[in-house]
Design an enzyme around this catalytic site. Structure first.
Site, PDB file in Angstrom:
ATOM      1  CG  ASN A   1      -3.336  -4.271  -5.064  1.00 31.86           C
ATOM      2  OD1 ASN A   1      -3.130  -5.199  -5.834  1.00 31.86           O
ATOM      3  ND2 ASN A   1      -4.524  -4.014  -4.562  1.00 31.86           N
TER       4      ASN A   1
ATOM      5  N   GLY B   1     -17.044   2.925  -0.174  1.00 32.90           N
ATOM      6  CA  GLY B   1     -15.931   2.149  -0.714  1.00 32.90           C
ATOM      7  C   GLY B   1     -15.574   0.865   0.004  1.00 32.90           C
TER       8      GLY B   1
ATOM      9  CG  ASP C   1      -6.157  -0.930  -5.707  1.00 31.48           C
ATOM     10  OD1 ASP C   1      -6.562  -1.598  -4.733  1.00 31.48           O
ATOM     11  OD2 ASP C   1      -5.131  -0.227  -5.665  1.00 31.48           O
TER      12      ASP C   1
ATOM     13  CE  LYS D   1      -2.025   0.547  -3.433  1.00 31.13           C
ATOM     14  NZ  LYS D   1      -3.452   0.804  -3.705  1.00 31.13           N
TER      15      LYS D   1
ATOM     16  CB  ALA E   1      -9.430  11.321 -12.788  1.00 34.52           C
ATOM     17  N   GLY E   2      -6.824  12.282 -10.839  1.00 34.51           N
ATOM     18  CA  GLY E   2      -5.371  12.463 -10.827  1.00 34.51           C
ATOM     19  C   GLY E   2      -4.697  11.809  -9.634  1.00 34.51           C
ATOM     20  N   GLY E   3      -5.451  11.274  -8.690  1.00 34.48           N
ATOM     21  CA  GLY E   3      -4.858  10.620  -7.514  1.00 34.48           C
ATOM     22  C   GLY E   3      -4.628   9.141  -7.772  1.00 34.48           C
TER      23      GLY E   3
ATOM     24  CB  THR F   1      -1.031  -0.059   1.164  1.00 34.71           C
ATOM     25  OG1 THR F   1      -1.949   1.015   1.004  1.00 34.71           O
ATOM     26  CG2 THR F   1      -0.372   0.037   2.536  1.00 34.71           C
TER      27      THR F   1
ATOM     28  CB  THR G   1      -4.003  19.500 -10.284  1.00 33.44           C
ATOM     29  OG1 THR G   1      -3.998  19.723  -8.872  1.00 33.44           O
ATOM     30  CG2 THR G   1      -2.796  20.125 -10.932  1.00 33.44           C
ATOM     31  CB  VAL G   2      -7.751  20.581 -15.033  1.00 34.53           C
ATOM     32  CG1 VAL G   2      -6.957  21.710 -15.658  1.00 34.53           C
ATOM     33  CG2 VAL G   2      -8.616  19.880 -16.069  1.00 34.53           C
TER      34      VAL G   2
HETATM   35  P1  NAP Z   1      -4.331  10.770  -3.474  1.00 33.74           P
HETATM   36  O1  NAP Z   1      -3.454   9.995  -4.394  1.00 33.74           O
HETATM   37  O2  NAP Z   1      -3.712  11.668  -2.469  1.00 33.74           O
HETATM   38  O3  NAP Z   1      -5.344  11.625  -4.384  1.00 33.74           O
HETATM   39  C1  NAP Z   1      -6.229  12.544  -3.820  1.00 33.74           C
HETATM   40  C2  NAP Z   1      -7.129  13.123  -4.904  1.00 33.74           C
HETATM   41  O4  NAP Z   1      -8.072  13.997  -4.271  1.00 33.74           O
HETATM   42  C3  NAP Z   1      -6.376  13.943  -5.947  1.00 33.74           C
HETATM   43  O5  NAP Z   1      -7.002  13.755  -7.203  1.00 33.74           O
HETATM   44  C4  NAP Z   1      -6.597  15.386  -5.442  1.00 33.74           C
HETATM   45  O6  NAP Z   1      -6.550  16.376  -6.465  1.00 33.74           O
HETATM   46  C5  NAP Z   1      -7.999  15.289  -4.904  1.00 33.74           C
HETATM   47  N1  NAP Z   1      -8.291  16.305  -3.913  1.00 33.74           N
HETATM   48  C6  NAP Z   1      -7.735  16.444  -2.677  1.00 33.74           C
HETATM   49  N2  NAP Z   1      -8.267  17.515  -2.052  1.00 33.74           N
HETATM   50  C7  NAP Z   1      -9.172  18.073  -2.911  1.00 33.74           C
HETATM   51  C8  NAP Z   1     -10.039  19.200  -2.845  1.00 33.74           C
HETATM   52  N3  NAP Z   1     -10.089  19.974  -1.761  1.00 33.74           N
HETATM   53  N4  NAP Z   1     -10.821  19.462  -3.921  1.00 33.74           N
HETATM   54  C9  NAP Z   1     -10.792  18.660  -5.028  1.00 33.74           C
HETATM   55  N5  NAP Z   1     -10.001  17.591  -5.129  1.00 33.74           N
HETATM   56  C10 NAP Z   1      -9.197  17.299  -4.091  1.00 33.74           C
HETATM   57  O7  NAP Z   1      -5.266   9.793  -2.631  1.00 33.74           O
HETATM   58  P2  NAP Z   1      -5.739   8.293  -2.986  1.00 33.74           P
HETATM   59  O8  NAP Z   1      -4.813   7.329  -2.372  1.00 33.74           O
HETATM   60  O9  NAP Z   1      -6.018   8.190  -4.427  1.00 33.74           O
HETATM   61  O10 NAP Z   1      -7.107   8.218  -2.148  1.00 33.74           O
HETATM   62  C11 NAP Z   1      -8.250   8.972  -2.550  1.00 33.74           C
HETATM   63  C12 NAP Z   1      -9.490   8.438  -1.841  1.00 33.74           C
HETATM   64  O11 NAP Z   1      -9.767   7.102  -2.272  1.00 33.74           O
HETATM   65  C13 NAP Z   1      -9.337   8.376  -0.332  1.00 33.74           C
HETATM   66  O12 NAP Z   1     -10.560   8.784   0.231  1.00 33.74           O
HETATM   67  C14 NAP Z   1      -9.107   6.902  -0.033  1.00 33.74           C
HETATM   68  O13 NAP Z   1      -9.602   6.518   1.218  1.00 33.74           O
HETATM   69  C15 NAP Z   1      -9.931   6.250  -1.136  1.00 33.74           C
HETATM   70  N6  NAP Z   1      -9.463   4.901  -1.501  1.00 33.74           N
HETATM   71  C16 NAP Z   1     -10.356   3.882  -1.403  1.00 33.74           C
HETATM   72  C17 NAP Z   1      -9.971   2.597  -1.740  1.00 33.74           C
HETATM   73  C18 NAP Z   1     -10.958   1.471  -1.594  1.00 33.74           C
HETATM   74  O14 NAP Z   1     -10.579   0.297  -1.736  1.00 33.74           O
HETATM   75  N7  NAP Z   1     -12.211   1.744  -1.318  1.00 33.74           N
HETATM   76  C19 NAP Z   1      -8.670   2.330  -2.175  1.00 33.74           C
HETATM   77  C20 NAP Z   1      -7.784   3.419  -2.287  1.00 33.74           C
HETATM   78  C21 NAP Z   1      -8.189   4.698  -1.930  1.00 33.74           C
HETATM   79  P3  NAP Z   1      -5.148  17.056  -6.907  1.00 33.74           P
HETATM   80  O15 NAP Z   1      -4.527  16.127  -7.907  1.00 33.74           O
HETATM   81  O16 NAP Z   1      -5.551  18.349  -7.503  1.00 33.74           O
HETATM   82  O17 NAP Z   1      -4.322  17.204  -5.678  1.00 33.74           O
END
Ligand code: NAP
Length: 307
Positions: free
Chosen positions: A108, A275, A123, A87, A149-151, A83, A175-176
């Site tokens: 993963n 989720g 995932d 990854k 979509a960028g995360g 995790t 961040t588009v």
């Molecule tokens: P991450 O890589 O840090 O990505 C975060 C994303 O959220 C980025 O696209 C970011 O945009 C956006 N963001 C953050 N603050 C924002 C705001 N104030 N307004 C608009 N967009 C915002 O995080 P991640 O690991 O992908 O996790 C994201 C979510 O998915 C978390 O809630 C996590 O718990 C969940 N998740 C669930 C599973 C599951 O199995 N259910 C697995 C993994 C993750 P920027 O690019 O502009 O920063």
């Protein structure tokens, strides 16, 4: 909370981990790793399947990661989950990775096969199963909007949607530029000569109300893959006026209760789910990869809900 082990426990041939009852032969590597719910449901699965092994948390820093992964065969491990933040490094370290892991840029799930390490990513496939379970719908039939979509999670889901060739894919990111880059990458997979109506099949837009509103009429499934909603004090992800009864809303945030987005969507008459199911199914798919048999899903679900 279960014990947290370190790279040192793995690097000495795994003596400490082998000496546990039952012996540790599976794990999750993370930094941090304390919050992981994976041991709870993987240990329930191992017990239900009568497998004499346990699954432990191992705190591994980025510097330690390659050596720790390489130590798995000598420590007698079946494999490991990986995790945050490992990854991408896992993809670079394994000997071989499956198509989806390569396309998503992340591994993963690692399987030890002799001295070799094989990488998978569950995932995206876990997301597909979660959507089927939550809404009785197949991703390939849906017009999907992914917020965040960028995360990491958003990218994993977007790549899977493109592999499934979903009807439409709208990539949204604060961040588009990140969404635009991803759209460029996914364009060859989404190309179609079929005419699908007035809306483009693959678009990238900023996380802004006007841009979101313009797309909503052409969407079936909205996915929240941002971190908005993890804290109760967070602002709403979407204006309530954009949520309509025909939508399916999937909040990737795993919570045993209803997230704010799920509450807002249900209030608008939409179907919604959180989720937890994606977490469960990505874990079940890891079990299936390690043991080549169906995962004991009921035992895993009960353990996850209790965790
Ligand atoms: P991450 O890589 O840090 O990505 C975060 C994303 O959220 C980025 O696209 C970011 O945009 C956006 N963001 C953050 N603050 C924002 C705001 N104030 N307004 C608009 N967009 C915002 O995080 P991640 O690991 O992908 O996790 C994201 C979510 O998915 C978390 O809630 C996590 O718990 C969940 N998740 C669930 C599973 C599951 O199995 N259910 C697995 C993994 C993750 P920027 O690019 O502009 O920063």
């Amino acid at each position: 909370m279960s014990d947290i082990y370190t790279a040192a426990d793995l690097l000495n041939g795994g003596a400490t981990l082998r000496a546990l009852t039952p012996p540790a032969r599976l794990s999750v590597f993370g930094d941090p790793v304390a919050h992981s719910k994976s041991p709870a449901f993987h240990n329930a699965a191992l017990r239900a399947a009568g497998i004499d092994a346990q699954y432990v948390k191992i705190h591994i820093t980025p510097e330690e990661f390659p050596a720790a992964l390489g130590a798995l065969p000598a420590a007698g491990f079946i494999g490991t989950n990986v995790t945050i933040p490992h990854k991408a490094a896992a993809l670079a370290t394994v000997d071989e990775a499956d198509d989806y892991a390569r396309a998503s840029g992340a591994v993963n799930t690692v399987v030890v096969e002799g001295e070799r390490l094989l990488g998978f990513n569950t995932d995206g496939p876990g997301f597909v199963r979660a959507i089927r379970e939550s809404f009785l719908a197949d991703v390939r039939d849906l017009r999907v909007m992914i917020l965040g979509a960028g995360g990491g999670a958003g990218r994993a889901i977007a790549v899977q949607c493109a592999i499934e060739r979903c009807e439409r894919l709208v990539l949204v990111n604060r961040t588009v530029e990140k969404a635009r880059e991803l759209a460029k990458e996914l364009a060859p997979r989404m190309h179609s000569d079929r005419l699908l109506g007035p809306a483009e099949r693959l678009v990238a837009i900023p996380h802004e109300t006007a841009a979101l509103a313009a797309e909503m009429a052409h969407i079936d499934l909205v996915v929240n893959a941002t971190s908005i909603g993890m804290k109760r004090s967070d602002p709403p992800l979407l204006p309530q006026s954009l949520l309509t009864p025909s939508l399916m809303v999937y909040d990737a945030i795993y919570s045993s209760g209803k997230t704010r987005l799920v509450e807002d969507a249900e209030q608008a008459g939409a179907r919604a789910a959180n989720g937890l199911s994606m977490l469960l199914h990505q874990g079940a798919l890891s079990f299936e990869i390690w043991f080549n048999r169906p995962a004991p899903l009921d035992a895993m679900r009960a353990a996850l809900l209790a965790a």
